[in-house]
Design a protein around this motif. Sequence first.
Motif, PDB file in Angstrom:
ATOM      1  N   ALA A 115      -2.525 -11.335   5.961  1.00 32.95           N
ATOM      2  CA  ALA A 115      -2.435 -10.898   7.362  1.00 32.95           C
ATOM      3  C   ALA A 115      -1.561 -11.849   8.175  1.00 32.95           C
ATOM      4  CB  ALA A 115      -3.836 -10.814   7.963  1.00 32.95           C
ATOM      5  N   ARG A 116      -1.699 -13.141   7.920  1.00 36.63           N
ATOM      6  CA  ARG A 116      -0.921 -14.126   8.700  1.00 36.63           C
ATOM      7  C   ARG A 116       0.567 -13.989   8.434  1.00 36.63           C
ATOM      8  NH1 ARG A 116      -0.641 -19.435   6.980  1.00 36.63           N
ATOM      9  NH2 ARG A 116      -2.583 -19.090   5.802  1.00 36.63           N
ATOM     10  N   TYR A 117       0.945 -13.836   7.163  1.00 36.14           N
ATOM     11  CA  TYR A 117       2.375 -13.741   6.855  1.00 36.14           C
ATOM     12  C   TYR A 117       2.934 -12.369   7.181  1.00 36.14           C
ATOM     13  CZ  TYR A 117       2.858 -18.338   4.802  1.00 36.14           C
ATOM     14  OH  TYR A 117       2.945 -19.701   4.632  1.00 36.14           O
ATOM     15  N   VAL A 118       2.112 -11.323   7.121  1.00 24.72           N
ATOM     16  CA  VAL A 118       2.593 -10.007   7.556  1.00 24.72           C
ATOM     17  C   VAL A 118       2.898 -10.030   9.044  1.00 24.72           C
ATOM     18  CG1 VAL A 118       1.854  -7.625   7.964  1.00 24.72           C
ATOM     19  CG2 VAL A 118       1.515  -8.656   5.723  1.00 24.72           C
TER      20      VAL A 118
ATOM     21  N   ARG B 229      10.693  -3.822   4.376  1.00 24.10           N
ATOM     22  CA  ARG B 229      11.262  -5.067   4.911  1.00 24.10           C
ATOM     23  C   ARG B 229      10.200  -6.143   5.044  1.00 24.10           C
ATOM     24  NH1 ARG B 229      14.008  -1.480   8.431  1.00 24.10           N
ATOM     25  NH2 ARG B 229      12.544  -2.020  10.104  1.00 24.10           N
ATOM     26  N   VAL B 230       9.021  -5.757   5.542  1.00 25.22           N
ATOM     27  CA  VAL B 230       7.949  -6.734   5.717  1.00 25.22           C
ATOM     28  C   VAL B 230       7.480  -7.254   4.362  1.00 25.22           C
ATOM     29  CG1 VAL B 230       5.589  -7.049   6.524  1.00 25.22           C
ATOM     30  CG2 VAL B 230       7.214  -5.815   7.941  1.00 25.22           C
ATOM     31  N   THR B 231       7.333  -6.350   3.380  1.00 23.56           N
ATOM     32  CA  THR B 231       6.897  -6.775   2.039  1.00 23.56           C
ATOM     33  C   THR B 231       7.883  -7.760   1.430  1.00 23.56           C
ATOM     34  OG1 THR B 231       5.796  -4.654   1.709  1.00 23.56           O
ATOM     35  CG2 THR B 231       6.278  -5.954  -0.253  1.00 23.56           C
ATOM     36  N   ARG B 232       9.176  -7.450   1.522  1.00 21.02           N
ATOM     37  CA  ARG B 232      10.183  -8.362   0.977  1.00 21.02           C
ATOM     38  C   ARG B 232      10.177  -9.700   1.720  1.00 21.02           C
ATOM     39  NH1 ARG B 232      14.442  -7.841  -2.262  1.00 21.02           N
ATOM     40  NH2 ARG B 232      14.221  -5.578  -2.362  1.00 21.02           N
ATOM     41  N   GLY B 233      10.029  -9.628   3.040  1.00 22.28           N
ATOM     42  CA  GLY B 233      10.010 -10.872   3.808  1.00 22.28           C
ATOM     43  C   GLY B 233       8.841 -11.761   3.455  1.00 22.28           C
ATOM     44  N   VAL B 234       7.647 -11.155   3.274  1.00 27.83           N
ATOM     45  CA  VAL B 234       6.459 -11.948   2.932  1.00 27.83           C
ATOM     46  C   VAL B 234       6.599 -12.552   1.543  1.00 27.83           C
ATOM     47  CG1 VAL B 234       3.987 -11.799   2.454  1.00 27.83           C
ATOM     48  CG2 VAL B 234       4.927 -10.671   4.469  1.00 27.83           C
ATOM     49  N   ILE B 235       7.024 -11.741   0.562  1.00 30.08           N
ATOM     50  CA  ILE B 235       7.085 -12.221  -0.817  1.00 30.08           C
ATOM     51  C   ILE B 235       8.172 -13.283  -0.993  1.00 30.08           C
ATOM     52  CG2 ILE B 235       7.683 -11.477  -3.158  1.00 30.08           C
ATOM     53  CD1 ILE B 235       6.147  -8.934  -2.628  1.00 30.08           C
TER      54      ILE B 235
ATOM     55  N   HIS C 142       8.545 -15.008 -10.719  1.00 28.63           N
ATOM     56  CA  HIS C 142       9.166 -13.864 -11.383  1.00 28.63           C
ATOM     57  C   HIS C 142       8.387 -12.586 -11.100  1.00 28.63           C
ATOM     58  CE1 HIS C 142      11.308 -11.487 -14.320  1.00 28.63           C
ATOM     59  NE2 HIS C 142      10.173 -11.223 -14.964  1.00 28.63           N
ATOM     60  N   LEU C 143       7.066 -12.685 -11.145  1.00 33.07           N
ATOM     61  CA  LEU C 143       6.248 -11.506 -10.867  1.00 33.07           C
ATOM     62  C   LEU C 143       6.399 -11.037  -9.426  1.00 33.07           C
ATOM     63  CD1 LEU C 143       2.969 -12.508 -12.754  1.00 33.07           C
ATOM     64  CD2 LEU C 143       4.672 -10.829 -13.478  1.00 33.07           C
ATOM     65  N   LEU C 144       6.410 -12.004  -8.482  1.00 27.67           N
ATOM     66  CA  LEU C 144       6.557 -11.633  -7.074  1.00 27.67           C
ATOM     67  C   LEU C 144       7.922 -11.029  -6.795  1.00 27.67           C
ATOM     68  CD1 LEU C 144       4.826 -14.689  -5.352  1.00 27.67           C
ATOM     69  CD2 LEU C 144       3.925 -12.380  -5.583  1.00 27.67           C
ATOM     70  N   ASP C 145       8.948 -11.524  -7.490  1.00 26.40           N
ATOM     71  CA  ASP C 145      10.296 -10.971  -7.272  1.00 26.40           C
ATOM     72  C   ASP C 145      10.375  -9.516  -7.692  1.00 26.40           C
ATOM     73  OD1 ASP C 145      11.241 -13.343  -6.257  1.00 26.40           O
ATOM     74  OD2 ASP C 145      11.989 -14.086  -8.185  1.00 26.40           O
ATOM     75  N   ARG C 146       9.539  -9.109  -8.614  1.00 26.39           N
ATOM     76  CA  ARG C 146       9.589  -7.735  -9.096  1.00 26.39           C
ATOM     77  C   ARG C 146       8.872  -6.759  -8.170  1.00 26.39           C
ATOM     78  NH1 ARG C 146       7.579  -7.110 -15.015  1.00 26.39           N
ATOM     79  NH2 ARG C 146       8.268  -4.985 -14.527  1.00 26.39           N
ATOM     80  N   VAL C 147       7.996  -7.273  -7.305  1.00 29.68           N
ATOM     81  CA  VAL C 147       7.202  -6.382  -6.457  1.00 29.68           C
ATOM     82  C   VAL C 147       8.088  -5.520  -5.555  1.00 29.68           C
ATOM     83  CG1 VAL C 147       5.478  -6.277  -4.621  1.00 29.68           C
ATOM     84  CG2 VAL C 147       5.138  -7.810  -6.570  1.00 29.68           C
TER      85      VAL C 147
ATOM     86  N   LEU D 265       9.865  -2.831  -7.573  1.00 31.39           N
ATOM     87  CA  LEU D 265       8.972  -1.757  -7.996  1.00 31.39           C
ATOM     88  C   LEU D 265       8.626  -0.828  -6.837  1.00 31.39           C
ATOM     89  CD1 LEU D 265       6.545  -3.788 -10.302  1.00 31.39           C
ATOM     90  CD2 LEU D 265       8.360  -2.217 -11.019  1.00 31.39           C
ATOM     91  N   ILE D 266       8.413  -1.413  -5.637  1.00 24.75           N
ATOM     92  CA  ILE D 266       8.083  -0.579  -4.474  1.00 24.75           C
ATOM     93  C   ILE D 266       9.270   0.297  -4.090  1.00 24.75           C
ATOM     94  CG2 ILE D 266       7.509  -0.650  -2.023  1.00 24.75           C
ATOM     95  CD1 ILE D 266       5.868  -3.127  -2.558  1.00 24.75           C
ATOM     96  N   GLU D 267      10.485  -0.281  -4.091  1.00 23.70           N
ATOM     97  CA  GLU D 267      11.664   0.501  -3.727  1.00 23.70           C
ATOM     98  C   GLU D 267      11.921   1.610  -4.749  1.00 23.70           C
ATOM     99  OE1 GLU D 267      14.875  -2.181  -3.258  1.00 23.70           O
ATOM    100  OE2 GLU D 267      14.085  -3.109  -1.426  1.00 23.70           O
TER     101      GLU D 267
END
Length: 397
Positions: A45-48, A196-202, A288-293, A296-298
Amino acid sequence: MPQEPSSPPPVPEPDTPEPAVPAASVPEAREITRARARDLRDLLARYVRRHLPPRPPAHPRIEEPPRLVGTHARLLPFLRLVPLLLALLFGFSFVWDFPGMTATAFGRTLALDGLLRILSVSGLIGFATNWLAITMLFHPRRKRPVFGQGLIPAQRERIVYRLARAVSEELINEEIIKQKIEEHEIIPKYREMALRVTRGVIEDPGFRTELKALTADYVERVLASEAVRRRLNELIVQKIEEHAGDGLGGLALKAYRFLNEEDFKRRIDRAIHNLPASLDAVLDEFDHLLDRVPVLIEARAEDIEAWATRLVLGFVENLDVHTMIMSNMMQYDERRLEDLLKKTTNEQLNYIKYLGGVLGFFGGLVIWEPLLALAAFGALGLLLWTVDAALFRLTGR
């Protein structure tokens, strides 16, 4: 005597993190799991919030239209004096009322005796009639044995139903909401914002650091616990037996356990025991796992948008606006419903009420001298209508 230069204050050494204390029991491990779940939720929540785009400027609030101050509104303060003046005139008529006096108009002799009482009584009747009619709209709020109940309180459920039906059919309903959602492309806009928010947080280094620290703390506190490892050992053995079944694999497993039960449990315990030790390797794979999120969403963006569209439109289709308004307005008691109606009509109702006294006053002239009064009123009405029509054409409104 010169002062010696003061030595700089000692720089405090950075605090070293205290080693994580393993859970002493399975219930304590459960509490740690709940606490870390809350920490993970708060972290997300904080980073979103940090990566949310700035809010668009709010739509300007629609202010209440100014009250039109026309001739009627300007006359209202003076009209409030009409009942008092009529009452004073009625009282004065007992003292003096043109005794024995006459007047001549258009060759006719008019008797003035009793004119004040006729005019004042007619005016008071006109005012009282309108006042009673308006009052009977709202009062009595509760049904009385003799006076009954006001029209609006008696018909409260019907009025609420009709008002809710008018709003739900004409102003806001499921079709209008769906149309606005499609016109403004709300779902595609929110899909792009979510990506955009998901990419920014990750991609935020702070988020990754805190997530790794949270994960490491949880693993060290839970999986390093002897009680938890024993419980995991039991669960793993149970699941292996259930998965193996009664076939050849199950027979082989049972034979192996019969011959070397301790080695079987020791191997499982060693694998569980080595989990915290392999934490560094797991955390190295985190990036590596976070970079794939986001990728995968896109890749599933269209499916996500279609699913969100079906979800939102399905919710709107099941939204019963009429029932929602009905249930809300049914909570209005008689006084609150009266206040709601009077907010928009009170000035007009007062104008009608006091104007009744004026019209009753002039109606008294008809009682006093019917033919002459009707002729005069007809001529005056025709003159006013002609002037109004001419001014309307000149101004165009």
